[in-house]
Design an enzyme around this catalytic site. Structure first.
Site, PDB file in Angstrom:
ATOM      1  CE  LYS A 103      -1.979  -0.990   3.949  1.00 29.29           C
ATOM      2  NZ  LYS A 103      -1.276  -2.247   4.226  1.00 29.29           N
ATOM      3  NE  ARG A 142      -4.285  -1.119   9.534  1.00 30.43           N
ATOM      4  CZ  ARG A 142      -3.190  -0.522   9.070  1.00 30.43           C
ATOM      5  NH1 ARG A 142      -3.150   0.771   8.936  1.00 30.43           N
ATOM      6  NH2 ARG A 142      -2.134  -1.238   8.749  1.00 30.43           N
ATOM      7  NE  ARG A 170       7.120  -2.903   6.304  1.00 29.35           N
ATOM      8  CZ  ARG A 170       5.798  -2.673   6.328  1.00 29.35           C
ATOM      9  NH1 ARG A 170       5.217  -1.997   5.345  1.00 29.35           N
ATOM     10  NH2 ARG A 170       5.075  -3.115   7.334  1.00 29.35           N
ATOM     11  NE  ARG A 181       6.418  -0.660  10.659  1.00 28.78           N
ATOM     12  CZ  ARG A 181       5.329  -0.593   9.884  1.00 28.78           C
ATOM     13  NH1 ARG A 181       5.390  -0.011   8.709  1.00 28.78           N
ATOM     14  NH2 ARG A 181       4.198  -1.115  10.286  1.00 28.78           N
ATOM     15  NE  ARG A 208       1.557  -5.116  11.407  1.00 26.54           N
ATOM     16  CZ  ARG A 208       2.598  -4.790  10.649  1.00 26.54           C
ATOM     17  NH1 ARG A 208       3.769  -5.365  10.853  1.00 26.54           N
ATOM     18  NH2 ARG A 208       2.466  -3.906   9.706  1.00 26.54           N
TER      19      ARG A 208
END
Ligand code: ADP
Ligand code: ADP
Ligand code: ZN
Length: 214
Positions: A13, A88, A127, A160, A171
């Site tokens: 996204k 969300r 990531r 992260r 998640r």
């Protein structure tokens, strides 16, 4: 033009939102980036949001809805904006409907970046994020020019805390339970644009541009 990005955590996204923002000259508003900036700055909001984020849970709706309504009412959003990571939940989507109705406008497109869970788990471990400017990289698919350093602002890149595999699993569960129903919500409004997010970044962007009518 108001565009929202839907998709699992790590679907791409943010990557695509940044490109759309560049191409259409509209601001890219990421609620995750806003929360991370508040945590870094030690604000009250940051303190409240941190425990939820670390656990891979959603921050409560009441901490996010007004914040977004205020943000999209700012001057730089007069020609539209791209919302990345909001809404969300169904209550957030309804709150956004009210906010845009007050502004005399509407959500034009909900771009759903579709990626299966297995691909997500692989992407998240690779990531790397810049907590200063919000740019993201991938150790394999989008390397920075200099390892560990942000191309945009020169800050150090990090994995992260919530991108660790245990938290990614939570998640994804949260996504399926609370966010996935938004696909139907926007489909019914006739504004849903689903793209195959497993394709390389340039191809995903080409699908989006085509869908936006370019
Ligand atoms: P990702 O890029 O992986 O989708 P984000 O940066 O958008 O993740 O969000 C990171 C975390 O910030 C979420 O797991 C959640 O705790 C919190 N968050 C961000 N946006 C929202 C939102 N709209 N509602 C509730 N929590 C949010
Ligand atoms: P989201 O905002 O949905 O959480 P990101 O845009 O941060 O997702 O992308 C998650 C990770 O996957 C990042 O490391 C990013 O560089 C990488 N990525 C994004 N899109 C693709 C793609 N189409 N192919 C491979 N890797 C991608
Ligand atoms: Zn940076």
């Amino acid at each position: 033009m108001i565009i929202i990005m839907l998709g699992a955590p790590g679907a791409g996204k943010g990557t695509q939102a940044a490109r759309i923002a560049d191409a259409y000259h509209i601001p890219h508003i990421s609620t995750g980036d806003i929360f991370r900036a508040n945590i870094k700055g030690g604000t009250e909001l940051g303190k409240k949001a941190k425990s939820y984020m670390d656990a891979g849970k959603l921050v409560p709706d009441e901490l996010v809805c007004d914040l977004v309504a205020d943000r999209i009412a700012q001057d730089d959003c007069k020609d539209g904006c791209i919302l990345d990571g909001f809404p969300r939940t169904i209550p957030q989507a309804k709150s956004l409907d009210e906010a845009v109705a007050k502004m005399g406008t509407k959500v034009d497109f909900a771009v759903n970046v579709d990626v299966p869970d297995q691909v997500i788990i692989d992407r998240m471990s690779g990531r790397r994020a810049c907590l200063k400017c919000g740019a993201t990289y991938h150790v394999e698919y989008k390397k920075p020019k200099q390892e560990g350093i942000c191309d945009v602002c020169g800050s150090e890149l990090v994995l992260r805390d919530d991108d660790k595999p245990e938290t990614v699993k939570t998640r994804l569960d949260v996504y399926h339970e609370q966010t996935q129903p938004l696909i139907d919500f926007y489909e019914k409004k006739g504004v849903l644009l689903t793209v195959d997010g497993t394709q390389p970044m340039d191809d995903v962007f080409a699908q989006i541009r085509k869908g936006l009518g370019d």
